[in-house]
Design a protein around this motif. Structure first.
Motif, PDB file in Angstrom:
ATOM      1  N   LEU A  44      29.930  45.703  48.325  1.00 37.66           N
ATOM      2  CA  LEU A  44      31.290  45.193  48.151  1.00 37.66           C
ATOM      3  C   LEU A  44      31.519  44.883  46.676  1.00 37.66           C
ATOM      4  CD1 LEU A  44      30.948  42.770  51.151  1.00 37.66           C
ATOM      5  CD2 LEU A  44      32.381  44.813  51.165  1.00 37.66           C
ATOM      6  N   PHE A  45      32.402  45.663  46.054  1.00 40.05           N
ATOM      7  CA  PHE A  45      32.691  45.537  44.625  1.00 40.05           C
ATOM      8  C   PHE A  45      34.001  44.786  44.446  1.00 40.05           C
ATOM      9  CE2 PHE A  45      34.226  48.091  40.704  1.00 40.05           C
ATOM     10  CZ  PHE A  45      33.785  47.119  39.825  1.00 40.05           C
ATOM     11  N   PHE A  46      33.903  43.492  44.092  1.00 38.24           N
ATOM     12  CA  PHE A  46      35.071  42.664  43.813  1.00 38.24           C
ATOM     13  C   PHE A  46      35.424  42.869  42.343  1.00 38.24           C
ATOM     14  CE2 PHE A  46      33.086  40.725  47.459  1.00 38.24           C
ATOM     15  CZ  PHE A  46      34.147  40.284  48.233  1.00 38.24           C
ATOM     16  N   THR A  47      36.618  43.408  42.098  1.00 34.94           N
ATOM     17  CA  THR A  47      36.982  43.809  40.747  1.00 34.94           C
ATOM     18  C   THR A  47      38.444  43.517  40.427  1.00 34.94           C
ATOM     19  OG1 THR A  47      37.039  45.691  39.218  1.00 34.94           O
ATOM     20  CG2 THR A  47      37.496  46.182  41.510  1.00 34.94           C
ATOM     21  N   GLY A  48      38.706  43.358  39.158  1.00 37.06           N
ATOM     22  CA  GLY A  48      40.065  43.344  38.629  1.00 37.06           C
ATOM     23  C   GLY A  48      40.189  44.616  37.805  1.00 37.06           C
ATOM     24  N   SER A  49      40.421  45.719  38.469  1.00 36.94           N
ATOM     25  CA  SER A  49      40.266  47.050  37.871  1.00 36.94           C
ATOM     26  C   SER A  49      41.136  47.311  36.652  1.00 36.94           C
ATOM     27  CB  SER A  49      40.532  48.134  38.910  1.00 36.94           C
ATOM     28  OG  SER A  49      41.895  48.101  39.300  1.00 36.94           O
ATOM     29  N   ASP A  82      39.795  45.260  45.259  1.00 36.93           N
ATOM     30  CA  ASP A  82      40.448  45.161  43.958  1.00 36.93           C
ATOM     31  C   ASP A  82      41.496  44.049  43.937  1.00 36.93           C
ATOM     32  OD1 ASP A  82      41.051  45.772  41.343  1.00 36.93           O
ATOM     33  OD2 ASP A  82      42.023  47.681  41.786  1.00 36.93           O
ATOM     34  N   PHE A  83      41.593  43.417  42.786  1.00 37.60           N
ATOM     35  CA  PHE A  83      42.568  42.360  42.523  1.00 37.60           C
ATOM     36  C   PHE A  83      43.325  42.722  41.241  1.00 37.60           C
ATOM     37  CE2 PHE A  83      39.299  40.690  45.158  1.00 37.60           C
ATOM     38  CZ  PHE A  83      39.940  39.826  46.030  1.00 37.60           C
ATOM     39  N   PRO A  84      44.110  43.811  41.305  1.00 33.68           N
ATOM     40  CA  PRO A  84      44.796  44.275  40.092  1.00 33.68           C
ATOM     41  C   PRO A  84      45.984  43.397  39.737  1.00 33.68           C
ATOM     42  CG  PRO A  84      45.495  45.582  41.948  1.00 33.68           C
ATOM     43  CD  PRO A  84      44.425  44.639  42.455  1.00 33.68           C
ATOM     44  N   ARG A  85      46.389  43.476  38.492  1.00 31.70           N
ATOM     45  CA  ARG A  85      47.594  42.754  38.052  1.00 31.70           C
ATOM     46  C   ARG A  85      48.807  43.667  38.006  1.00 31.70           C
ATOM     47  NH1 ARG A  85      44.887  38.974  33.358  1.00 31.70           N
ATOM     48  NH2 ARG A  85      43.857  37.572  34.806  1.00 31.70           N
ATOM     49  N   ARG A  86      48.570  44.964  37.747  1.00 32.34           N
ATOM     50  CA  ARG A  86      49.693  45.893  37.592  1.00 32.34           C
ATOM     51  C   ARG A  86      49.805  46.917  38.712  1.00 32.34           C
ATOM     52  NH1 ARG A  86      47.419  45.011  32.701  1.00 32.34           N
ATOM     53  NH2 ARG A  86      46.194  46.906  32.726  1.00 32.34           N
ATOM     54  N   ALA A  87      48.693  47.314  39.312  1.00 36.69           N
ATOM     55  CA  ALA A  87      48.719  48.347  40.355  1.00 36.69           C
ATOM     56  C   ALA A  87      49.215  47.750  41.676  1.00 36.69           C
ATOM     57  CB  ALA A  87      47.332  48.942  40.540  1.00 36.69           C
ATOM     58  N   PRO A  88      50.108  48.454  42.353  1.00 40.27           N
ATOM     59  CA  PRO A  88      50.619  47.939  43.631  1.00 40.27           C
ATOM     60  C   PRO A  88      49.576  48.052  44.746  1.00 40.27           C
ATOM     61  CG  PRO A  88      51.542  50.111  43.177  1.00 40.27           C
ATOM     62  CD  PRO A  88      50.731  49.726  41.977  1.00 40.27           C
ATOM     63  N   LYS A  94      45.931  43.272  50.286  1.00 45.47           N
ATOM     64  CA  LYS A  94      45.875  41.995  49.555  1.00 45.47           C
ATOM     65  C   LYS A  94      45.275  40.903  50.420  1.00 45.47           C
ATOM     66  CE  LYS A  94      49.872  42.676  46.533  1.00 45.47           C
ATOM     67  NZ  LYS A  94      51.240  42.226  46.245  1.00 45.47           N
ATOM     68  N   LYS A  95      45.717  40.825  51.677  1.00 48.88           N
ATOM     69  CA  LYS A  95      45.212  39.792  52.585  1.00 48.88           C
ATOM     70  C   LYS A  95      43.718  39.995  52.854  1.00 48.88           C
ATOM     71  CE  LYS A  95      45.857  37.629  57.126  1.00 48.88           C
ATOM     72  NZ  LYS A  95      44.599  36.975  56.987  1.00 48.88           N
ATOM     73  N   GLN A  96      43.350  41.238  53.158  1.00 47.73           N
ATOM     74  CA  GLN A  96      41.936  41.535  53.411  1.00 47.73           C
ATOM     75  C   GLN A  96      41.076  41.132  52.213  1.00 47.73           C
ATOM     76  OE1 GLN A  96      39.982  45.660  54.410  1.00 47.73           O
ATOM     77  NE2 GLN A  96      40.068  45.354  52.199  1.00 47.73           N
ATOM     78  N   ASN A  97      41.486  41.526  51.014  1.00 47.87           N
ATOM     79  CA  ASN A  97      40.695  41.238  49.818  1.00 47.87           C
ATOM     80  C   ASN A  97      40.617  39.740  49.548  1.00 47.87           C
ATOM     81  OD1 ASN A  97      40.543  44.000  49.720  1.00 47.87           O
ATOM     82  ND2 ASN A  97      41.607  44.231  47.773  1.00 47.87           N
ATOM     83  N   ASN A  98      41.726  39.032  49.731  1.00 46.93           N
ATOM     84  CA  ASN A  98      41.719  37.577  49.542  1.00 46.93           C
ATOM     85  C   ASN A  98      40.819  36.888  50.565  1.00 46.93           C
ATOM     86  OD1 ASN A  98      43.374  37.322  47.249  1.00 46.93           O
ATOM     87  ND2 ASN A  98      45.209  37.547  48.488  1.00 46.93           N
ATOM     88  N   ASP A  99      40.895  37.338  51.828  1.00 43.52           N
ATOM     89  CA  ASP A  99      40.050  36.756  52.874  1.00 43.52           C
ATOM     90  C   ASP A  99      38.568  36.967  52.558  1.00 43.52           C
ATOM     91  OD1 ASP A  99      42.344  35.978  54.208  1.00 43.52           O
ATOM     92  OD2 ASP A  99      42.198  37.521  55.770  1.00 43.52           O
ATOM     93  N   LEU A 100      38.222  38.172  52.094  1.00 47.99           N
ATOM     94  CA  LEU A 100      36.824  38.456  51.757  1.00 47.99           C
ATOM     95  C   LEU A 100      36.381  37.703  50.509  1.00 47.99           C
ATOM     96  CD1 LEU A 100      36.753  42.225  52.663  1.00 47.99           C
ATOM     97  CD2 LEU A 100      35.469  40.403  53.800  1.00 47.99           C
ATOM     98  N   GLN A 101      37.295  37.521  49.562  1.00 44.41           N
ATOM     99  CA  GLN A 101      36.970  36.731  48.371  1.00 44.41           C
ATOM    100  C   GLN A 101      36.591  35.313  48.787  1.00 44.41           C
ATOM    101  OE1 GLN A 101      40.208  35.971  45.627  1.00 44.41           O
ATOM    102  NE2 GLN A 101      38.803  35.600  43.936  1.00 44.41           N
ATOM    103  N   GLN A 102      37.338  34.748  49.723  1.00 46.15           N
ATOM    104  CA  GLN A 102      37.031  33.401  50.209  1.00 46.15           C
ATOM    105  C   GLN A 102      35.748  33.381  51.037  1.00 46.15           C
ATOM    106  OE1 GLN A 102      40.421  31.677  52.179  1.00 46.15           O
ATOM    107  NE2 GLN A 102      41.738  31.949  50.393  1.00 46.15           N
TER     108      GLN A 102
END
Length: 153
Positions: A44-49, A82-88, A94-102
């Protein structure tokens, strides 16, 4: 001499193509199903690509190398969270990634967790094998750390 140069160019392009062939899942449930079928843990690669300098550096120095590609194909199922700032992104991703981050208590990027994913009765549980981030020294150094986690499976 021309033959040697042509052979070298062919081999280099073959390694580059191999690195490009890696399948990075973005849906963790899909990745878990594949991991269970192939009996491989998830990476699992948590990134801000598009904004995280260390994430971009890890990509360039390790995750896009032929050494990593060979290792990954043999050992893990790749998941990019991924937790991008510009890519949609879709709201679902988003929910899945946030849940896994937590769930994995991710405090910074890049973070890579190697874990077994188990879905039972509609619930997903993870058995963590190890967590790392950027490791100086290129693919050889990074893979040495990751191989230590795989010994735990």
């Amino acid at each position: 001499m021309k033959k040697i140069v042509l052979i070298a160019a062919f081999l280099v392009s073959g390694f580059a193509m191999q690195a490009q062939e890696l399948k990075w899942y973005t849906n963790v449930n899909e990745a878990i199903a594949v991991g269970n079928k192939e009996k491989k843990p998830l990476l699992l690669f948590f990134t801000g690509s598009d904004w995280c300098g260390w994430c971009i550096r890890l990509q360039k120095e390790v995750l896009t190398t032929p050494e990593f590609a060979t290792w990954a194909k043999a050992n893990v199922i790749l998941v990019e969270l991924d937790f991008p700032r510009r890519a949609p992104q879709t709201d679902e991703i988003k929910k899945q990634n946030n849940d896994l981050q937590q769930a994995f208590n991710i405090q910074g990027f890049p973070t890579i967790c190697i874990a077994n994913g188990i879905t039972k009765d509609g619930k997903t549980n993870f058995q963590g094998l190890g967590t790392t981030g950027y490791v100086a020294g290129g693919p050889k150094a990074w893979l040495a750390v990751a191989d230590g986690f795989l010994k735990k499976k």
